[in-house]
Scaffold this motif. Structure first.
Motif, PDB file in Angstrom:
ATOM      1  N   GLY A  24       0.793  -1.222   0.000  1.00  0.00           N
ATOM      2  CA  GLY A  24       0.000   0.000   0.000  1.00  0.00           C
ATOM      3  C   GLY A  24       0.822   1.267   0.000  1.00  0.00           C
ATOM      4  O   GLY A  24       0.285   2.361  -0.157  1.00  0.00           O
ATOM      5  N   ASN A  25       2.159   1.147   0.167  1.00  0.00           N
ATOM      6  CA  ASN A  25       2.937   2.378   0.287  1.00  0.00           C
ATOM      7  C   ASN A  25       3.097   3.135  -1.027  1.00  0.00           C
ATOM      8  O   ASN A  25       3.600   4.252  -1.031  1.00  0.00           O
TER       9      ASN A  25
ATOM     10  N   ALA B 181       0.772   4.513  -2.215  1.00  0.00           N
ATOM     11  CA  ALA B 181      -0.097   5.659  -1.920  1.00  0.00           C
ATOM     12  C   ALA B 181       0.689   6.854  -1.411  1.00  0.00           C
ATOM     13  O   ALA B 181       0.274   7.998  -1.594  1.00  0.00           O
ATOM     14  N   GLU B 182       1.844   6.585  -0.779  1.00  0.00           N
ATOM     15  CA  GLU B 182       2.654   7.710  -0.287  1.00  0.00           C
ATOM     16  C   GLU B 182       2.990   8.654  -1.428  1.00  0.00           C
ATOM     17  O   GLU B 182       2.990   9.868  -1.270  1.00  0.00           O
TER      18      GLU B 182
END
Ligand SMILES: Nc1ncnc2c1ncn2[C@@H]1O[C@H](COP(=O)(O)OP(=O)(O)OP(=O)(O)O)[C@@H](O)[C@H]1O
Ligand SMILES: [Mg+2]
Lengths: 257, 324
Positions: A91-92, A94-95
C-alpha cells in the motif's frame, strides 16, 4: 512543484530504491554473482575448450559480454517489478500517489533504481569475469551506454509488469516465459552467424540480440551487427515503453480504484 | 465561535477547506459506493465524518486524496479543483489512511523523510521536522526501528507523523484511533486539538462517538453512500431530548413500574433504567417518585451512549425513509 522540488522528489525515489536493494544485498546482488561464476566455470573452463574460437575469441571471452548483459537484464527487471508490485501490495505506493510528485518523476525514479541495480550487479559480475578471462574492453563508453540503456528498457518492462500484476505469481510469469527465452535466444551463448539463414532472420526480431551484440561490441569490438543499429533499436523500444507506462500511470491502471 | 479566534488573530482569511458537489462513485464491480454527496468543510473546522461500516467514508476520503477515481461530481481543496489543479490540491492535504500502508521494512524516520521528499522538502529540513513530529508523537526512541517492529498504536502515530511532514492545511484521518489504548488516545486527542487550534483544518472518521463529541465542532453522517446529516455537534446533541439514567435498587422489583411521564425498563430485578423528556420532567421529580414508592436506591449513573442511540436512530430513520 518547482524544479528544485521535482529534483528532490526524484532524488528521494531513486535513493529509496537503491537502499531497498542494498539492504537485501544477499538476495539481490550475491545470487547473480554466484550464478555467473558457475556459468564461467562450466561454459568457460569445461565446455568452452571443446567449442573452440568464435569471431577470434575463446568461447569464455565470447560469452562474457552476453552473461553480463543477461544479468543486467534480469536484475533491472526484477528490481522494478518487485519494488513496484511490493509497494502496491503493502500500500505504500499511496505515499507517492497522494503527493504532488508528477507521474513522470515516479517513472524516472523507478527506472533510475532499476538502472542502479542493473549496473551494480553488472559491475560485480564484470569484476568476477576478469578472474576467468582477459577482456580487452575495446569501447568502455559504449559498454556503459549499452548497459544503461538496456537496464532502463528492462526497468520499464518490469514496471509495466508491476502495474498489471495482481499477485506475486504474476511477477514471475513474464521473466519465465518471455525474458528467459528471449535472452537465451538473444545470442548470449552463440553468434547468429552459426545459425541457418531462416533462424538468423527470426533472431533479428529479438530485441535482446541487439543489446547483447551492442554490449559485446563495446567489450570485444566484434558484433553481429553495427552498434548503431543496436543503439537505435534500444532507443525505439525505450521510447515506446516509456510512453506506454506513463499513460498507464496517468490513467491509474492497477493503482487507483 | 471562540475556537476560530486564533485563526482570525493570525490574520488569515477564512475560506472553504473542502467543497464536494454531487460526488458519486461506482466501483469497477458495479457497486455504487457514493450516491451524490454534497459537503462543505470550512477552514479551521474540526469535522467528524461518521457512518456505519461500508457507508462510504473511506471512499469519499480516497477520492479527496486522489487515491480513488471518482465517477462524477466535483471536489476542491482550498479552491483547487482535484481534476484541473491536482498538484496544488494534493499539496494542501495530509492523509492518515485507515489501513497501515507504509513499507514495513523501512525505518520509521526514513518513511517520514521520504514522504517529505515526495513533496519536495529538502532532506535537512525534513530531518528537523521529523525530529519534532517523532517527539510529539512519542516515537523518537523508535526512529531507527523498522516499521514492522512497531506496535499497532505506534504504527497509527507513525502515519500521523508522516501525514504532517509537509505541514498540510487540511489533515484527514480515517479512523486514527482504531486499536489505540486509552492513554495514547487521550494524548492523540490533545495533539489533534492543538494542531487544530494552530490553524489546521481536520476531518476525522471514527466509530467512537465520544471521540467525535469531544473533538469535533461539525459533523456529517454518511449512510449507504448518502450524506444524511450535516450539522454542528452542538445542534445534534441538542436533539437528544430524552435523558436515561440507570439505578441500582436495594430491593428487587418483579416487573417494571408504570408511569405516564417516565419510561421504565428493568434490566434485572435490581437494575432499573428510567428515561424521560428533558423538557417535561426533571431528575428531582424522579427522586420524588422513588421516595413516594418506597424504593431505595443504592447507586445511580448516566446512561453513556446517548449519542450512539441518536446515531442509530438517524441511520435507522434513513433506512425507514427508503423502505417507505
Ligand atoms: N475497491 C472496491 N471495489 C468494490 N467495492 C468497494 C471497493 N472499496 C470499497 N467498496 C465498497 O464500497 C462501500 C463503501 O466502502 P468504504 O470503505 O468507503 O466504507 P467505510 O464507510 O469507510 O466503512 P468502514 O467504517 O468499515 O471503514 C462498501 O460497500 C465496500 O464494500
Ligand atoms: Mg473506512
Amino acid at each position: 512543484m518547482n524544479q528544485q522540488q521535482k529534483w528532490i522528489a526524484f532524488y528521494t525515489i531513486i535513493i529509496r530504491e537503491i537502499l531497498r536493494f542494498t539492504r537485501i544485498w544477499i538476495q539481490t546482488i550475491l545470487p547473480p554473482v554466484i550464478t555467473t561464476a558457475l556459468y564461467f566455470v562450466i561454459f568457460g573452463q569445461l565446455i568452452g575448450p571443446a567449442i573452440g574460437k568464435i569471431d577470434g575469441y575463446n568461447y569464455i571471452e565470447f560469452i562474457v559480454p552476453g552473461l553480463i548483459m543477461m544479468t543486467v537484464i534480469t536484475n533491472s527487471y526484477a528490481n522494478v517489478v518487485s519494488s513496484f508490485y511490493g509497494s502496491k501490495f503493502q500500500g505504500n505506493i499511496a505515499e507517492m500517489l497522494v503527493s504532488p510528485v508528477p507521474n513522470w518523476i515516479i517513472l524516472v525514479g523507478y527506472i533510475g533504481g532499476g538502472v542502479a541495480r542493473g549496473l551494480s550487479v553488472g559491475l560485480a559480475v564484470t569484476i568476477v569475469s576478469l578472474f576467468f578471462s582477459n577482456l580487452p574492453i575495446e569501447h568502455p563508453f559504449l559498454m556503459l551506454l549499452m548497459g544503461i540503456l538496456t537496464s532502463a528498457l528492462f526497468s520499464l518492462a518490469g514496471l509495466i509488469n508491476g502495474i498489471y500484476a495482481k499477485s506475486f505469481d504474476d511477477i514471475s510469469i513474464v521473466p519465465t516465459f518471455v525474458l528467459t527465452p528471449l535472452t537465451y535466444l538473444g545470442g548470449v551463448f552463440y553468434s547468429i552467424s552459426m545459425l541457418s539463414d531462416f533462424w538468423q532472420k527470426v533472431s533479428l526480431l529479438n530485441p535482446v540480440l541487439y543489446m547483447v551484440n551492442g554490449f559485446r561490441y563495446g567489450v570485444l569490438g566484434v558484433s553481429d551487427m553495427s552498434p548503431w543499429l543496436s543503439f537505435t533499436v534500444l532507443i525505439i523500444f525505450i521510447s515506446a515503453l516509456y510512453i506506454y507506462s506513463l499513460s498507464l500511470l496517468n490513467r491509474g491502471v492497477g493503482i487507483r480504484n | 465561535m471562540l475556537s476560530y479566534a486564533p485563526i482570525i488573530f493570525m490574520g488569515l482569511k477564512m475560506s472553504t477547506a473542502l467543497a464536494i458537489q454531487s460526488l458519486t462513485k461506482v466501483y469497477a464491480n458495479g457497486f455504487q459506493a457514493l450516491k451524490g454527496i454534497d459537503l462543505t468543510v470550512q477552514q479551521g473546522d474540526f469535522f467528524a465524518l461518521l457512518g456505519a461500516n461500508g457507508a462510504g467514508k473511506s471512499t469519499t476520503i480516497g477520492i479527496i486524496s486522489s487515491l480513488v477515481n471518482k465517477t462524477s461530481g466535483q471536489v476542491s481543496i482550498f479552491g483547487y479543483d482535484i481534476d484541473t489543479q491536482r498538484e496544488q490540491a494534493k499539496a494542501q492535504i495530509g492523509l492518515v489512511p485507515q489501513e497501515f500502508n507504509f513499507n514495513v521494512f523501512e525505518p520509521v524516520r526514513e518513511i517520514i523523510i521520504n514522504q517529505g521528499g515526495y513533496y519536495g522538502i529538502p532532506r535537512t529540513e525534513a530531518l528537523e521536522r521529523s525530529e519534532k513530529l517523532l517527539n510529539q508523537l512519542g516515537l523518537w526512541e523508535k526512529r531507527k526501528d523498522q516499521a514492522r517492529e512497531l506496535s499497532g498504536g505506534m504504527k497509527r502515530r507513525l502515519m500521523i507523523a508522516r501525514a504532517l511532514i509537509h505541514q498540510p492545511r487540511l489533515l484527514i484521518l480515517d479512523e486514527p484511533t482504531a486499536g489505540v489504548d486509552i492513554e495514547i488516545r487521550r494524548s492523540m486527542w490533545d495533539f489533534l486539538t492543538e494542531l487544530n487550534e494552530s490553524g489546521t483544518t481536520i476531518i476525522l472518521t471514527t466509530h467512537y462517538l465520544e471521540e467525535a463529541e469531544s473533538l469535533c465542532r461539525n459533523i456529517g453522517i454518511i449512510d449507504q453512500g448518502q450524506l444524511i446529516e450535516n450539522t454542528s455537534m452542538k445542534k445534534l446533541l441538542n436533539r437528544i431530548d430524552t435523558e436515561t439514567y440507570v439505578f441500582d435498587l436495594d430491593n428487587a422489583l418483579a416487573s417494571p413500574p408504570e408511569h405516564n411521564a417516565l419510561t421504565f425498563e428493568l434490566r434485572d430485578p435490581t437494575t432499573l433504567e428510567v428515561s424521560f423528556h428533558k423538557e417535561s420532567f426533571s431528575l428531582n421529580q424522579v427522586f420524588d417518585w422513588f421516595k413516594e414508592n418506597n424504593i431505595k436506591i443504592t447507586s445511580m449513573r448516566n446512561k453513556t451512549n446517548r449519542l450512539e442511540q441518536l446515531f442509530i436512530d438517524l441511520v435507522e430513520g434513513n433506512k425507514g425513509s427508503k423502505a417507505a
